[in-house]
Every structure is written in structure tokens, then in C-alpha cells.
Design a protein around this motif. Sequence first.
Motif, PDB file in Angstrom:
ATOM      1  N   THR A   1       6.637 -14.336  16.193  1.00  0.00           N
ATOM      2  CA  THR A   1       6.668 -14.940  14.959  1.00  0.00           C
ATOM      3  C   THR A   1       5.566 -15.837  14.709  1.00  0.00           C
ATOM      4  O   THR A   1       5.136 -16.523  15.529  1.00  0.00           O
ATOM      5  CB  THR A   1       8.029 -15.708  14.871  1.00  0.00           C
ATOM      6  OG1 THR A   1       9.147 -14.860  14.948  1.00  0.00           O
ATOM      7  CG2 THR A   1       8.166 -16.389  13.475  1.00  0.00           C
TER       8      THR A   1
ATOM      9  N   LYS B   1      15.050 -19.273  17.434  1.00  0.00           N
ATOM     10  CA  LYS B   1      15.565 -18.059  16.614  1.00  0.00           C
ATOM     11  C   LYS B   1      16.832 -18.397  15.929  1.00  0.00           C
ATOM     12  O   LYS B   1      17.066 -17.807  14.719  1.00  0.00           O
ATOM     13  CB  LYS B   1      15.857 -16.677  17.549  1.00  0.00           C
ATOM     14  CG  LYS B   1      16.070 -15.537  16.632  1.00  0.00           C
ATOM     15  CD  LYS B   1      16.169 -14.347  17.819  1.00  0.00           C
ATOM     16  CE  LYS B   1      16.288 -13.118  16.922  1.00  0.00           C
ATOM     17  NZ  LYS B   1      17.334 -12.332  17.077  1.00  0.00           N
TER      18      LYS B   1
ATOM     19  N   GLU C   1      17.319 -18.406  11.959  1.00  0.00           N
ATOM     20  CA  GLU C   1      18.329 -17.399  11.047  1.00  0.00           C
ATOM     21  C   GLU C   1      19.293 -18.333  10.221  1.00  0.00           C
ATOM     22  O   GLU C   1      19.905 -17.869   9.099  1.00  0.00           O
ATOM     23  CB  GLU C   1      19.310 -16.751  12.111  1.00  0.00           C
ATOM     24  CG  GLU C   1      18.439 -15.611  12.744  1.00  0.00           C
ATOM     25  CD  GLU C   1      19.184 -14.964  14.099  1.00  0.00           C
ATOM     26  OE1 GLU C   1      20.184 -15.507  14.575  1.00  0.00           O
ATOM     27  OE2 GLU C   1      18.762 -13.932  14.384  1.00  0.00           O
TER      28      GLU C   1
END
Length: 103
Positions: free
Chosen positions: A2, A43, A47
Motif C-alpha cells: 500500500t 490493514k 478497512e
Amino acid sequence: MTRIDPLTASLQCYLAAIRELLADRAMISYEPYGSVMLTPLGKDAAEKILARCGIIREFLVSVLNIEEETAKDAACRMQHSVPAAIVARIAERFGGRSGSFLG
């Protein structure tokens, strides 16, 4: 992998400052002059942010009839200040379809 370059542009701050902040919070791992990777914690946080934006965007489009692109931009800004309880109520209104909000 990312990239955080878009994040620094949207926040108008330096890449090194964002990288340091996220590393201090154990949300990324990186090597100087190398790649930046989200940790499981990072992560999970990403999310949750995407879900919040999606829920708010869906509300703006479906209930207020805001144009999709305008709603998307507004939702990303609004998610920082709308209390979690309100986001949860909006999600309930749409039957708890939080997975559909990630798009």
C-alpha cells in the motif's frame, strides 16, 4: 503493498511525517528508501476507515440524492468527525450491509 503518497497529498503533509506516525502506531513496517507495508493492525484500521466512508457515502447518495463523486469526497472528509454511533445507525438503516460499502 500500500502506498501512502496519496495520503500525504490529501493531508498536505510530508511523507516522512506520515510514515513516522504510522510506524510509531505499529500500522506500517518500512525500511528507509524501501517499500512501506501495512501491518495487520494498519490493514484493520484502513478497512474500518473505508467502511465508515462507504456507509456515509451510501447515506449521502441513497437518502440525500447527492451525486456519487461529490458524496464520495464529502464522505471521506465527514468520516473524521461523525461519531461512531451515528455511523452505526446509518449502517443499520441499510440493513447492516457494511461489506457493500467498501466500493
